[in-house]
Design a protein around this motif. Structure first.
Motif, PDB file in Angstrom:
ATOM      1  N   ASP A 196       0.830  -1.204   0.000  1.00 24.61           N
ATOM      2  CA  ASP A 196       0.000   0.000   0.000  1.00 24.61           C
ATOM      3  C   ASP A 196       0.865   1.255   0.000  1.00 24.61           C
ATOM      4  OD1 ASP A 196      -1.816  -1.962   0.335  1.00 24.61           O
ATOM      5  OD2 ASP A 196      -2.861  -1.069   2.043  1.00 24.61           O
ATOM      6  N   ASP A 197       1.923   1.209   0.806  1.00 27.46           N
ATOM      7  CA  ASP A 197       2.784   2.388   0.905  1.00 27.46           C
ATOM      8  C   ASP A 197       3.547   2.634  -0.393  1.00 27.46           C
ATOM      9  OD1 ASP A 197       1.904   2.742   3.397  1.00 27.46           O
ATOM     10  OD2 ASP A 197       3.720   2.040   4.423  1.00 27.46           O
ATOM     11  N   LEU A 250       2.862   1.656  -3.388  1.00 32.40           N
ATOM     12  CA  LEU A 250       1.991   1.992  -4.509  1.00 32.40           C
ATOM     13  C   LEU A 250       1.225   3.289  -4.261  1.00 32.40           C
ATOM     14  CD1 LEU A 250       0.250  -1.257  -5.780  1.00 32.40           C
ATOM     15  CD2 LEU A 250       1.687   0.279  -7.077  1.00 32.40           C
ATOM     16  N   ILE A 252      -1.370   3.562  -2.144  1.00 29.21           N
ATOM     17  CA  ILE A 252      -2.808   3.311  -1.945  1.00 29.21           C
ATOM     18  C   ILE A 252      -3.211   3.897  -0.606  1.00 29.21           C
ATOM     19  CG2 ILE A 252      -4.541   1.515  -1.588  1.00 29.21           C
ATOM     20  CD1 ILE A 252      -2.953  -0.251  -3.467  1.00 29.21           C
ATOM     21  N   LYS A 253      -4.283   4.673  -0.644  1.00 28.75           N
ATOM     22  CA  LYS A 253      -4.736   5.303   0.600  1.00 28.75           C
ATOM     23  C   LYS A 253      -5.442   4.276   1.467  1.00 28.75           C
ATOM     24  CE  LYS A 253      -5.601   9.913  -1.179  1.00 28.75           C
ATOM     25  NZ  LYS A 253      -6.412   9.688  -2.383  1.00 28.75           N
TER      26      LYS A 253
END
Lengths: 174, 474
Positions: free
Chosen positions: A43-44, A46, A48-49
């Motif tokens: 997530d970090d 990429l 992604i929130k």
């Protein structure tokens, strides 16, 4: 309209994470990454929130809680009051179990339905994956190709130097 | 990667790679049914046929077909109901509470344990519905508008709380289980060769692609569902115990019931999970995924909850004496020495004494011993509910109405029949669904496997990037 993609295939999630960082640092926009299981830390890299689904769950739960209390108080307190076991018409302690259950019921189902809608998950007979191995043991990084803008050879090189075991091209009918 | 203590035993043995996990789990789904499975299904279907016949008799002739009388108005039906609901609780405990506690060993057993939950709750729900006598009226347990006023349901009644608790529990467990199945159905879909299998699993997988965004939401949803299911599972057996605790029957009217019932539920549920898993791992050759480590961990939960249950039995006796209420005292003396002494001492032996053998490591790690002890626990927990329900009712305040309960063949048929129903459902699940959560096992493979899976080291060792350390607590 057809969309073209370059797919970088990886066979290790740690290599993939480093590759994502490097590809993004090189200024390439990643369309999507597919993996057979959730990768921690993706997530970090990429960007992604954090999902807002917990907030949705909270409000669904709040609605369920209020609805349950309103239902019980209105039904037994106002619509048809009856004395049961010598208790007051609105016996709040006795209403807690049903209130709790309906809170959980609304929070859980509300959140799951929201999840299905926002992730566009619905029963269908199409097979939507870019590379079938991405639900088995491979990790796929998809980069959209814009005609005349994207340099496929350079992209190929970038992905391979960052550990891709294969680089493929794929056209998807939209 | 996450730090895992070197003294921890591996959770996946045999040096598996990601692809091996897919192969090992999908093999069962893709292969033709084997003979052993077919024979087991045939036996289960005989049980299911017994269920159908007993239900037919119960509905056609009424609940007079059961052994109930006016003193003992609740007996096997409620015993079986509480027994099945309790068994179901282990699945939720494994999938929700152990997820919150970050217990990685849950990953290879949670799928089957949750399936067990769902099937056990289906079996449990049969009993109150059948006991209604006219199950086609079952809809009226819900607060539906009607032409009598509207005359609403009684929200002060624990029996109504049960309706809400069990239906919420069933539907939330089902959704939780299904969300976990979606990525695995996608794996089977992408491997499927036949057009029917591909379409069927594509339909079931809801168009799952495994994109990073979807996984991120999937994990959020799993975590929140686990957070919701944890108080839910505790509330369900608490409310089941309220069915008894809010009454004025000696032996039922005790405040200890909610924690005592919850501990008993987890105790019996883990026993049933073990019974099923010991067979499943053998039949489907999953010994590398459900290892002795898993079995030992579950045995430790059994000894903990079994001891809690044992303390609860003794506390009940103490409180009966300490309360100085003669009816309460008689209820307990009657349990241990009255006409149902054999049920009471079966319960004590099976639930309190046999699980204590798990203090020995060699017994915790012995498959045969574990299997036998879990059967004892399953039997003991059935007797516990029978003792609580029947011995409290059969001799109440008025000696002239004292009576004994003896089950009819139909009572036995409905009970044995639900076991048939349960195994029919479980065997169908074990054949057509992935019995192990492939995605979750793959996710823990690097940190918890015996041999590290193939790592691509050609391009330098994977950088221990900051993104990893910031998520090191998984």
């Amino acid at each position: 309209m057809n969309k073209k993609f370059v797919l970088g295939i990886y066979d290790d999630e740690d290599v993939l994470l480093t590759a994502i960082e490097n590809v993004r640092a090189a200024g390439t926009k990643i369309y999507e990454v597919f993996s057979p299981f959730p990768i921690h830390g993706i997530d970090d890299v990429l960007g992604i929130k954090r999902s807002r689904l917990p907030i949705a769950a909270f409000f669904f739960g709040l609605f369920g809680c209020s609805f349950a209390l309103w239902m019980q108080i209105w039904m037994l307190g106002f619509d048809w009051p009856m004395i049961i076991g010598g208790k007051p018409h609105i016996a709040l302690p006795a209403f807690i179990p049903v209130t709790f259950e309906l809170t959980v019921l609304f929070a859980a189902h509300g959140m799951v339905i929201t999840f299905f809608i926002v992730t566009k998950l619905k029963p269908s007979t199409k097979v939507p994956v870019f590379d079938k191995r991405s639900t088995d043991d491979k990790f796929v990084m998809a980069i959209e190709v814009k005609d005349g803008v994207t340099d496929i050879a350079a992209l190929n090189n970038l992905l391979r130097t960052n550990g891709a075991i294969e680089v493929n091209q794929k056209e998807v009918l939209k | 990667m996450q730090h895992v203590s070197p003294i921890r035993e591996p959770l996946v043995t045999g040096g598996k790679t990601y692809h091996d996990i897919t192969e090992d789990v999908c093999r069962q789904v893709e292969a033709k049914p084997n003979m052993r499975w077919a024979i087991a299904l045939a036996v289960a279907l005989v049980g299911f046929a017994i269920f159908c016949y007993s239900v037919y008799r119960t509905l056609w002739y009424g609940i007079g077909e059961w052994g109930l009388n006016k003193t003992v108005g609740w007996a096997w039906d409620i015993t079986n109901f509480v027994w099945w609901v309790g068994i179901g609780h282990a699945g939720t405990l494994i999938s929700a509470i152990l997820l919150l506690f970050r217990q990685k060993w849950r990953t290879s057993i949670n799928r089957a344990a949750e399936a067990m939950t769902i099937f056990a709750v289906i079996c449990a729900a049969m009993f109150p519905v059948l006991h209604m006598g006219r199950p086609w009226m079952a809809l009226w347990v819900l607060p539906l508008p009607n032409t009598y006023g509207s005359l609403w349901v009684n929200f002060n009644s624990p029996l109504l709380w049960d309706v809400f608790a069990i239906s919420t529990y069933f539907s939330v467990s089902l959704v939780f289980w299904y969300i976990g199945l979606i990525p695995d159905f996608a794996t089977i879909r992408d491997r499927a060769t036949g057009p029917i299998a591909r379409r069927a699993y594509a339909f079931l997988s809801f168009g799952w692609t495994g994109s990073a965004k979807a996984w991120s939401r999937y994990e959020t949803v799993s975590l929140i569902l686990a957070g919701l299911a944890t108080p839910l599972v505790l509330s369900v057996h608490t409310i089941v115990s309220f069915d008894f605790a809010t009454s004025v029957i000696p032996g039922w009217h005790t405040t200890i019931f909610p924690p005592y019932f919850v501990a008993g539920a987890i105790f019996s549920g883990f026993a049933m999970v073990l019974t099923l898993m010991i067979i499943t791992r053998k039949v489907f050759k999953l010994e590398d995924y459900i290892t002795l480590e898993h079995i030992e961990s579950m045995n430790k939960v059994i000894i903990l909850t079994g001891s809690i249950v044992g303390v609860a039995y003794i506390t009940e006796f103490f409180i009966a004496w300490y309360s100085q209420v003669e009816y309460e005292q008689y209820a307990f003396i009657n349990r241990a020495t009255g006409p149902y002494w054999w049920a009471y001492w079966s319960m004590m032996t099976c639930n309190v004494i046999t699980p204590q053998l798990f203090w020995f490591r060699s017994i915790r790690r012995s498959l045969t011993a574990t299997f036998i002890i879990t059967i004892f626990v399953n039997i003991g927990m059935w007797f516990e509910r029978f003792v609580i329900i029947v011995t409290s009712l059969h001799r109440d305040y008025l000696p002239s109405s004292w009576a004994m309960f003896s089950p009819t063949i139909i009572d036995v048929g409905v009970y044995v029949g639900t076991i048939g129903l349960f195994f029919t459902l479980f065997l169908l699940f074990a054949k057509y669904f992935p019995v192990i959560n492939m995605a979750e096992v793959k996710a823990i493979l690097k940190s918890s496997s015996e041999v590290k899976p193939h790592a691509n080291t050609m391009h330098g060792t994977p950088k221990d990037s900051n993104s990893n350390t910031s998520h090191s607590n998984e």
